[in-house]
Design an enzyme around this catalytic site. Structure first.
Site, PDB file in Angstrom:
ATOM      1  N   GLU A   1       0.809  -1.206   0.000  1.00  0.00           N
ATOM      2  CA  GLU A   1       0.000   0.000   0.000  1.00  0.00           C
ATOM      3  C   GLU A   1       0.853   1.273   0.000  1.00  0.00           C
ATOM      4  O   GLU A   1       0.541   2.237  -0.689  1.00  0.00           O
ATOM      5  CB  GLU A   1      -0.912  -0.004   1.226  1.00  0.00           C
ATOM      6  CG  GLU A   1      -1.992   1.043   1.149  1.00  0.00           C
ATOM      7  CD  GLU A   1      -2.527   1.391   2.519  1.00  0.00           C
ATOM      8  OE1 GLU A   1      -2.380   0.576   3.453  1.00  0.00           O
ATOM      9  OE2 GLU A   1      -3.082   2.482   2.651  1.00  0.00           O
ATOM     10  N   ASP A   2       1.933   1.281   0.757  1.00  0.00           N
ATOM     11  CA  ASP A   2       2.669   2.528   0.999  1.00  0.00           C
ATOM     12  C   ASP A   2       4.003   2.654   0.270  1.00  0.00           C
ATOM     13  O   ASP A   2       4.672   3.671   0.395  1.00  0.00           O
ATOM     14  CB  ASP A   2       2.941   2.686   2.515  1.00  0.00           C
ATOM     15  CG  ASP A   2       1.662   2.921   3.296  1.00  0.00           C
ATOM     16  OD1 ASP A   2       0.655   3.283   2.662  1.00  0.00           O
ATOM     17  OD2 ASP A   2       1.672   2.725   4.519  1.00  0.00           O
TER      18      ASP A   2
END
Ligand code: MN
Length: 479
Positions: free
Chosen positions: A76-77
């Site tokens: 996600e990051d």
């Protein structure tokens, strides 16, 4: 203080060397992927996944779960793709990371239907692999522990979401320790003033009860030991939010006697009943407050004997008697199976969930029945999250149903194959019709007949549980 990877390594001595190397590899991978990223606290980002893994390590989670916890924010990051995770760590870990990533991404949307769709997705990820929920709960717990670094708007939103969704999820899977900590953290941000008032109240009550509790603890230990029952007696204090709810229920701040209780832990189920006999021999019980959740476990598999007695110095004290295994399941819920079944814990958890946890079956039925997300969420709220009524079958089995349920709901719950032959029922020996609304403690004996033609349309309005609705519709369509 920053939690370090060395501290995590210390906690995972229960793993084999191979498994430990996998965790180390996942850590190195996550650390380089999150390199240069900082949390809002100013700490390196990697402290977050380390802490999430640390929470799961206290359940003695398997190596794949810990690796996935360390990697849970990578896709996600950072620029890392799920494919890279799959190549590097295999399919099982990739599925866990993907599951957690999907749940996290959904939190950021906030349109009403998206919200319902998200809720549905989160709730239903149980079906594929409950470890996804365990990682997500650990993730939320660490985020709530460090919520002070967020701005006030985000704090409030996270706290509300925690109360509405993550607290019930933790309850369903029986993870009491996570549930109570999440409740207290959310409560603290949602109603700070009442929170601190309740803390003060708790401290005062604990201070007042301590001499009696200590005396009783020592006395019970002595008595069990001299009867050759190996035991551990712990003092247990209700969480702040639990105390707040109890005060609301009682409508008074005085006399919350189940705020502090004694937990009596023995080896065997038989010894629970021996301990009960010994305790009742020494302290008079309040009959109405006796509960045997060993014969009749709660629907989230909580089991224990509760007895409230007149203790020393006229203090009313609740005792919870259980085995070590019950105690473990009480604190970790389904997560206890990491410890209880080292081999194949993943599949055993999924099996346990399917077989024993009532919400699992109900959720599956609701998911299969309600196509629209809003209807799904509303039915989950009514049938699973709402208030319950507890009644008994003719043979004494305790049945949990949503509040307002009828004899017809009961009939479909206990014996769906014969329910369409119901005529009426005896409730506590008195004849009642099938639309009768159940009350707590009712004992129900159903009367069947073979001459009836089965359900009619009116029955649909009389039932509240999804399984009953489905069965009635099925029978109507067949006739
Ligand atoms: Mn996270």
């Amino acid at each position: 203080m920053s939690y370090t990877f060395e501290m995590l390594l210390d906690k995972i001595n229960y793993l084999s060397n191979n498994d430990k190397s996998l965790v180390v590899k996942a850590y190195a991978f996550a650390k380089s992927a999150h390199y240069h990223q900082l949390r809002e606290s100013g700490e390196p980002y990697i402290t977050h996944p380390i802490n999430v893994a640390g929470i799961l390590a206290s359940f003695e989670a398997d190596a794949n779960t810990l690796a996935a916890a360390l990697l849970h924010d990578v896709v996600e990051d950072t620029k890392t793709s799920l494919e890279e995770i799959r190549e590097e760590f295999g399919n099982d870990i990739a599925i866990l990371v993907d599951g957690v990533t999907k749940l996290t991404m959904m939190e950021y949307k906030n349109k009403e239907d998206n919200k319902n769709a998200n809720l549905r997705k989160i709730i239903m990820s149980f079906r594929s692999d409950v470890r996804i929920i365990l990682i997500k709960l650990a993730d939320r717990l660490h985020n709530m522990r460090t919520l002070q670094y967020k701005d006030p708007v985000k704090r409030r939103r996270k706290a509300l979401e925690t109360m509405d969704l993550y607290v019930p999820l933790a309850y369903f899977i029986g993870a009491y320790d996570i549930k109570t900590e999440l409740e207290d953290l959310a409560f603290q941000y949602l109603m700070p003033q009442i929170y601190y008032e309740t803390v003060a109240l708790k401290e005062e009550a604990v201070y007042k009860a301590t001499p009696a509790i200590n005396e009783m603890q020592a006395e019970i230990e002595r008595m069990l030991t001299s009867s050759q029952i190996s035991n551990e007696v712990k003092i247990k204090i209700k969480n702040i939010y639990g105390i707040h709810k109890r005060i609301l229920e009682l409508g008074s701040k005085n006399d919350i006697h189940d705020l502090i209780s004694l937990r009596i832990i023995v080896d065997e189920i038989m010894e629970c009943y021996l301990a009960l006999g010994l305790i009742h021999g020494l302290y008079r019980p309040i009959n109405e407050e006796f509960k045997d959740y060993i014969s009749n476990p709660k629907t989230n598999m909580y089991s224990s004997i509760h007895t409230t007695v007149f203790g020393p110095h006229s203090k009313i004290i609740q005792n919870q008697i259980r085995t070590k295994e019950m105690d473990l399941i009480d604190s970790a819920g389904i997560g206890a199976y990491f410890k209880l079944s080292k081999k194949d814990s993943k599949n055993i958890m999924q099996e346990e969930l399917k077989e024993k946890y009532q919400f699992y079956k109900s959720l599956t039925e609701i998911d299969d029945t309600y196509f629209d997300n809003k209807d799904f969420v509303s039915q989950v709220n009514k049938e699973i999250l709402g208030k319950k009524v507890y009644v008994y079958t003719a043979t004494g089995v305790s049945i949990e149903l949503p509040e307002d349920s009828t004899i017809l709901d009961f009939a479909y719950k206990v014996d769906p194959e014969n329910a369409d032959k119901i005529v009426c029922a005896y409730v506590n020996e008195k004849e009642e019709n099938i639309g009768y609304k159940l009350k707590n403690m009712d004992r129900i004996n159903i009367v069947y007949s073979n001459n009836l033609t089965g359900p009619n349309k009116e029955w649909l309005d009389m039932v509240h549980i999804t399984s009953a609705k489905r069965k009635i519709l099925e029978n109507l369509n067949n006739n």
